[in-house]
Write a protein that holds these residues in place. Sequence first.
Motif, PDB file in Angstrom:
ATOM      1  N   GLU A  57       0.857  -1.299  -0.097  1.00 23.72           N
ATOM      2  CA  GLU A  57       0.219  -0.115   0.265  1.00 23.72           C
ATOM      3  C   GLU A  57       0.826   1.079   0.080  1.00 23.72           C
ATOM      4  O   GLU A  57       0.388   2.279  -0.645  1.00 23.72           O
ATOM      5  CB  GLU A  57      -0.842   0.074   1.147  1.00 23.72           C
ATOM      6  CG  GLU A  57      -1.849  -1.107   1.163  1.00 23.72           C
ATOM      7  CD  GLU A  57      -2.915  -1.020   2.096  1.00 23.72           C
ATOM      8  OE1 GLU A  57      -2.926  -0.076   3.097  1.00 23.72           O
ATOM      9  OE2 GLU A  57      -3.905  -1.831   2.382  1.00 23.72           O
ATOM     10  N   SER A  58       2.109   1.503   0.607  1.00 25.60           N
ATOM     11  CA  SER A  58       2.932   2.498   1.028  1.00 25.60           C
ATOM     12  C   SER A  58       3.444   2.627  -0.512  1.00 25.60           C
ATOM     13  O   SER A  58       3.570   3.919  -1.080  1.00 25.60           O
ATOM     14  CB  SER A  58       3.798   2.410   1.926  1.00 25.60           C
ATOM     15  OG  SER A  58       4.660   1.315   1.658  1.00 25.60           O
ATOM     16  N   ASP A  61       0.935   4.414  -3.034  1.00 30.29           N
ATOM     17  CA  ASP A  61       0.307   5.488  -2.660  1.00 30.29           C
ATOM     18  C   ASP A  61       1.462   6.538  -3.182  1.00 30.29           C
ATOM     19  O   ASP A  61       1.278   7.461  -3.833  1.00 30.29           O
ATOM     20  CB  ASP A  61       0.290   5.731  -0.920  1.00 30.29           C
ATOM     21  CG  ASP A  61      -0.883   5.362  -0.535  1.00 30.29           C
ATOM     22  OD1 ASP A  61      -1.899   5.009  -1.408  1.00 30.29           O
ATOM     23  OD2 ASP A  61      -0.872   4.924   0.644  1.00 30.29           O
ATOM     24  N   ASN A  62       2.784   6.070  -2.807  1.00 29.90           N
ATOM     25  CA  ASN A  62       3.918   6.839  -3.587  1.00 29.90           C
ATOM     26  C   ASN A  62       3.822   6.865  -5.031  1.00 29.90           C
ATOM     27  O   ASN A  62       4.049   7.948  -5.632  1.00 29.90           O
ATOM     28  CB  ASN A  62       5.261   6.247  -3.151  1.00 29.90           C
ATOM     29  CG  ASN A  62       6.231   7.009  -3.652  1.00 29.90           C
ATOM     30  OD1 ASN A  62       6.392   8.276  -3.315  1.00 29.90           O
ATOM     31  ND2 ASN A  62       7.332   6.258  -4.108  1.00 29.90           N
TER      32      ASN A  62
END
Length: 355
Positions: A57-58, A61-62
């Motif tokens: 997820e991170s 998002d990036n």
Amino acid sequence: MQKFKFFLKIEFILLYIAVINFSVTEYCRFKAGKMFSRLDEDFSLVQNALTNQTIDESFIDNFLNKLKPYVYFDSGFSQDYDRVRSLLTIPDKAENSELNLSEKIILLSIFQNKTHNIQRGVSSGFDTLIFFSAALMIIVGAFIIYKQIIQKSEFERFKAVNEAQKKFSRDLHDTVAQDLAAVKIYQQTGENQKSQFYAERALSQTRYLIDTLHQNLSKPFKELVQETLISFENNCQIKTDFSCMSLLVEKLSSSQSIEILYILHEALSNIARHANASQVTVKMIDVADELMIKIHDDGSGFAEEEAVKTAGKKDGKNHYGLKNMKERAEELGGTLEIINEGGTTIAIHIKNIVS
């Protein structure tokens, strides 16, 4: 203060703007290119994550944050962005669950192609700015060079006018003033015929000096020589003949032309005062890479050795002209020779006209 004004000139301001714009645009294009490459790498990683179903997820998002600025370049891109965002962040959504893995990868590839189109547009914008900056630098640079050439030409013209004024003043003293002094003496002694002779000579010499002072030095050299001889003939009542079979005269610089004209003026002035001539012939020819100028009169002539020896002495002030002519010829890298054969011939040899 003068230096400050120099750097405030409009052409230098435009040049600074062009250089700064070129540098900043080139830097931004370089950074954008690196960002485009990293984004392509991220697309590959996302496809691998979809294939292996290991979505971080991170990282997603990036990745989406990197894509968000593209919306500002293309309003239609916003819908595609929202769809990919939902595809990656909400995998269990109903419409996403209906798509198999290959369809998701195809949608992602289509989206990547659209980002490439926007990237090409951005790169094209950078190229346009760089081209504009380069064109502006070339134009301003050419204008600065042209301005420098004009300023140099103006300086040479100013120098020529200054030299002409000095020569005019010297000639007035050495020729006209002496003739007027002779007029005064002969009037006092009652010798009216001699007085009239010197008065007429002073008048003709003054007219000739005025004509030479008003010459337009920007004209072609041959035309200036012809004007000089016509003025001399009209004012001094001595016939002239001019022939030019030289190609080198067309390659003379402004300073070289001016120096040769001064030599010609000086020679004609001496002929009018001392030679008792009825005709003057001026010839210009090329001998290999050497320009040869001959100024011949059919007058009484004089010995060069005697003239050089007496120049600068009280009884030899009339020969300052010869000294000046020799010095100017030497400044041009040439020589000046006096030949006495049926009159006087001044032969000027100038080498290396075009360096």
